[in-house]
Design a protein around this motif. Structure first.
Motif, PDB file in Angstrom:
ATOM      1  N   ARG A 190       0.856  -1.192   0.000  1.00  0.00           N
ATOM      2  CA  ARG A 190       0.000   0.000   0.000  1.00  0.00           C
ATOM      3  C   ARG A 190       0.887   1.235   0.000  1.00  0.00           C
ATOM      4  N   ILE A 191       0.689   2.090  -0.998  1.00  0.00           N
ATOM      5  CA  ILE A 191       1.459   3.332  -1.106  1.00  0.00           C
ATOM      6  C   ILE A 191       0.556   4.462  -0.639  1.00  0.00           C
ATOM      7  N   ASN A 192       0.883   5.054   0.492  1.00  0.00           N
ATOM      8  CA  ASN A 192       0.021   6.073   1.084  1.00  0.00           C
ATOM      9  C   ASN A 192       0.023   7.367   0.269  1.00  0.00           C
ATOM     10  N   ALA A 193      -1.134   8.024   0.263  1.00  0.00           N
ATOM     11  CA  ALA A 193      -1.266   9.320  -0.411  1.00  0.00           C
ATOM     12  C   ALA A 193      -0.909  10.421   0.583  1.00  0.00           C
ATOM     13  N   TYR A 194       0.393  10.672   0.716  1.00  0.00           N
ATOM     14  CA  TYR A 194       0.856  11.630   1.708  1.00  0.00           C
ATOM     15  C   TYR A 194       0.491  13.071   1.396  1.00  0.00           C
ATOM     16  N   GLN A 195       0.353  13.393   0.104  1.00  0.00           N
ATOM     17  CA  GLN A 195       0.161  14.788  -0.251  1.00  0.00           C
ATOM     18  C   GLN A 195      -1.107  15.368   0.387  1.00  0.00           C
TER      19      GLN A 195
ATOM     20  N   PRO B  14      -8.546  13.652   6.717  1.00  0.00           N
ATOM     21  CA  PRO B  14      -8.611  13.816   8.173  1.00  0.00           C
ATOM     22  C   PRO B  14      -8.929  12.491   8.859  1.00  0.00           C
ATOM     23  N   GLY B  15      -8.299  12.277   9.996  1.00  0.00           N
ATOM     24  CA  GLY B  15      -8.518  11.048  10.750  1.00  0.00           C
ATOM     25  C   GLY B  15      -7.491   9.978  10.477  1.00  0.00           C
ATOM     26  N   ILE B  16      -6.814  10.064   9.334  1.00  0.00           N
ATOM     27  CA  ILE B  16      -5.810   9.064   8.989  1.00  0.00           C
ATOM     28  C   ILE B  16      -4.495   9.368   9.716  1.00  0.00           C
ATOM     29  N   SER B  17      -3.908   8.341  10.298  1.00  0.00           N
ATOM     30  CA  SER B  17      -2.596   8.483  10.922  1.00  0.00           C
ATOM     31  C   SER B  17      -1.779   7.232  10.653  1.00  0.00           C
ATOM     32  N   PHE B  18      -0.747   7.366   9.826  1.00  0.00           N
ATOM     33  CA  PHE B  18       0.136   6.236   9.528  1.00  0.00           C
ATOM     34  C   PHE B  18       0.887   5.806  10.778  1.00  0.00           C
ATOM     35  N   ASN B  19       1.317   6.775  11.576  1.00  0.00           N
ATOM     36  CA  ASN B  19       2.045   6.449  12.799  1.00  0.00           C
ATOM     37  C   ASN B  19       1.163   5.686  13.779  1.00  0.00           C
ATOM     38  N   ARG B  20      -0.092   6.144  13.931  1.00  0.00           N
ATOM     39  CA  ARG B  20      -1.009   5.454  14.845  1.00  0.00           C
ATOM     40  C   ARG B  20      -1.295   4.040  14.348  1.00  0.00           C
ATOM     41  N   GLU B  21      -1.450   3.888  13.027  1.00  0.00           N
ATOM     42  CA  GLU B  21      -1.695   2.567  12.456  1.00  0.00           C
ATOM     43  C   GLU B  21      -0.533   1.621  12.734  1.00  0.00           C
TER      44      GLU B  21
ATOM     45  N   ALA C  84      -3.286   4.062  21.677  1.00  0.00           N
ATOM     46  CA  ALA C  84      -3.385   4.725  20.367  1.00  0.00           C
ATOM     47  C   ALA C  84      -4.769   5.360  20.285  1.00  0.00           C
ATOM     48  N   THR C  85      -4.847   6.619  20.659  1.00  0.00           N
ATOM     49  CA  THR C  85      -6.136   7.289  20.800  1.00  0.00           C
ATOM     50  C   THR C  85      -6.558   7.993  19.517  1.00  0.00           C
ATOM     51  N   MET C  86      -7.846   7.882  19.207  1.00  0.00           N
ATOM     52  CA  MET C  86      -8.446   8.604  18.090  1.00  0.00           C
ATOM     53  C   MET C  86      -9.194   9.808  18.646  1.00  0.00           C
ATOM     54  N   SER C  87      -8.846  11.010  18.208  1.00  0.00           N
ATOM     55  CA  SER C  87      -9.509  12.232  18.660  1.00  0.00           C
ATOM     56  C   SER C  87     -10.585  12.628  17.654  1.00  0.00           C
TER      57      SER C  87
ATOM     58  N   GLU D  72      -5.746   2.433   9.351  1.00  0.00           N
ATOM     59  CA  GLU D  72      -5.295   3.830   9.353  1.00  0.00           C
ATOM     60  C   GLU D  72      -6.265   4.774  10.066  1.00  0.00           C
ATOM     61  N   TYR D  73      -7.537   4.386  10.208  1.00  0.00           N
ATOM     62  CA  TYR D  73      -8.503   5.193  10.956  1.00  0.00           C
ATOM     63  C   TYR D  73      -8.698   4.678  12.382  1.00  0.00           C
ATOM     64  N   ALA D  74      -8.166   3.509  12.687  1.00  0.00           N
ATOM     65  CA  ALA D  74      -8.444   2.860  13.963  1.00  0.00           C
ATOM     66  C   ALA D  74      -7.787   3.600  15.124  1.00  0.00           C
ATOM     67  N   GLY D  75      -8.390   3.439  16.289  1.00  0.00           N
ATOM     68  CA  GLY D  75      -7.837   4.031  17.490  1.00  0.00           C
ATOM     69  C   GLY D  75      -8.798   3.861  18.641  1.00  0.00           C
ATOM     70  N   VAL D  76      -8.309   4.078  19.837  1.00  0.00           N
ATOM     71  CA  VAL D  76      -9.158   4.008  21.013  1.00  0.00           C
ATOM     72  C   VAL D  76     -10.065   5.235  21.031  1.00  0.00           C
TER      73      VAL D  76
END
Length: 265
Positions: free
Chosen positions: A54-59, A63-70, A132-135, A197-201
Motif C-alpha cells: 500500500r502506497i500512502n497518499a501523503y500529499q 482527516p482522521g488518517i494516521s500512519f504512525n497510529r496505524e 493509540a487514541t483517536m480524537s 489507518e482510521y483505527a484508534g481508542v
C-alpha cells in the motif's frame, strides 16, 4: 479516483526499496483503488508468496488518517491472529507491505458462520484499549479547516455530524476500527481485518456497530450479542443505531466532498 499513467505504476524509489528488501525484482501490479486515496499493488515472489504493498497518499491525507497510529497499533496487536503481519514499512516513502490476507466477499454472500467469525473478531477488538487514541474533535476540526469559512454548507454538515456522534449513548471506551466494511475483511484459512489507518481508542464503538448493520447486514438480534449492547433495551439500541448510521452516511458525504476538493485542487 482516476489515476494518471504515472500514478498507475510504482515509483522508482518505492520499487528500489522493495527490490532491496525482497532481494528480487517482483512484478508489482496495481489493484483497484476504489474507496481509497492510496495505491495498492500486488506481487508474487519466487516462492509463491503473495505480497500487498500500500502506497500512502501523503500529499493530501484525509482527516482522521494516521500512519504512525496505524503502525503503533499493528505492532501492539501483532499477537492477534486477525491482525495483518507487517513485512516491510518505510514511513518516509509511505509504504506498508503485508502478506496477502485472502479473498474479499460481498456481504450478501456471507454465511451464518462467516457472520459469527466477524462477531467474534469485533468482540475481541472492543475488549482492547491499546495506547493509540483517536480524537474525534480533531477529526472534525481538520475537516473544518480543509473546507474554509466560505463553505458554510459544508461547515454546517460537519457541525451536524459531530453533534450526532456526541449525542450517542455512552457505552464505554475501547479500540474502534472505524472502517468496518467488506473490502477490509479478508478470508483465507482465517479472517483478517485490514486497513487500520482510521483505527484508534475512542468512546464510540457505536461506529463499528453501525457499520455492521449498514454495510454488513447484521440484525438487531446479532448486535444484541455484543456485551456492550446486551443489557440495553431494544428500542434504545434501535434509536442509537439509526443515529449512528446517519452519522456514517453524513461522514461519507463529508469525505466525498473532501476527496472531490482534493482531486480538483
Amino acid at each position: 479516483m482516476i489515476l494518471t499513467a504515472n500514478e498507475s505504476v510504482m515509483s522508482v524509489q518505492v520499487h528500489n526499496a522493495l527490490n532491496q528488501h525482497f532481494n528480487d525484482r517482483l512484478d508489482w501490479q496495481l489493484l483497484s483503488t476504489q474507496g481509497t486515496s492510496h495505491r495498492i499493488f500486488c506481487a508474487r515472489d519466487s516462492q509463491g508468496h503473495i505480497w500487498v504493498a500500500r502506497i500512502n497518499a501523503y500529499q493530501h491525507p484525509a482527516p482522521g488518517i494516521s500512519f504512525n497510529r496505524e503502525l503503533n497499533l499493528l505492532e501492539q496487536l501483532s499477537c492477534c491472529s486477525w491482525i495483518p503481519t507487517v513485512e516491510f514499512v518505510d514511513q518516509v516513502l509511505g509504504v506498508l507491505v503485508t502478506p496477502w490476507a485472502g479473498e474479499v466477499y460481498p456481504p450478501d454472500s456471507y454465511s451464518e458462520s462467516m457472520q459469527a467469525e466477524i462477531s467474534k473478531l469485533v468482540s475481541k477488538l472492543h475488549r482492547l484499549s491499546p495506547s493509540a487514541t483517536m480524537s474525534y474533535a480533531e477529526l472534525f476540526d481538520q475537516y473544518r479547516c480543509a473546507f474554509g469559512e466560505s463553505e458554510t454548507g459544508l461547515q454546517q454538515l460537519v457541525d451536524d455530524t459531530e453533534r450526532l456522534l456526541v449525542e450517542l449513548p455512552d457505552i464505554g471506551e475501547c479500540l474502534v476500527h472505524h472502517d468496518l466494511h467488506s473490502a477490509n475483511l479478508c478470508w483465507s484459512d482465517k479472517l483478517t481485518l485490514i486497513d487500520w489507518e482510521y483505527a484508534g481508542v475512542g468512546n464510540n464503538p457505536w461506529i463499528d456497530y453501525a457499520s455492521l448493520a449498514r454495510d454488513l447486514g447484521f440484525s438487531l438480534k446479532q448486535l444484541k450479542a455484543f456485551p456492550r449492547l446486551a443489557e440495553l433495551p431494544d428500542a434504545e439500541i434501535s434509536v442509537a443505531l439509526a443515529q449512528a448510521i446517519e452519522f456514517l452516511d453524513q461522514l461519507d458525504q463529508i469525505w466525498s466532498h473532501y476527496r472531490a476538493t482534493f482531486e480538483t485542487a
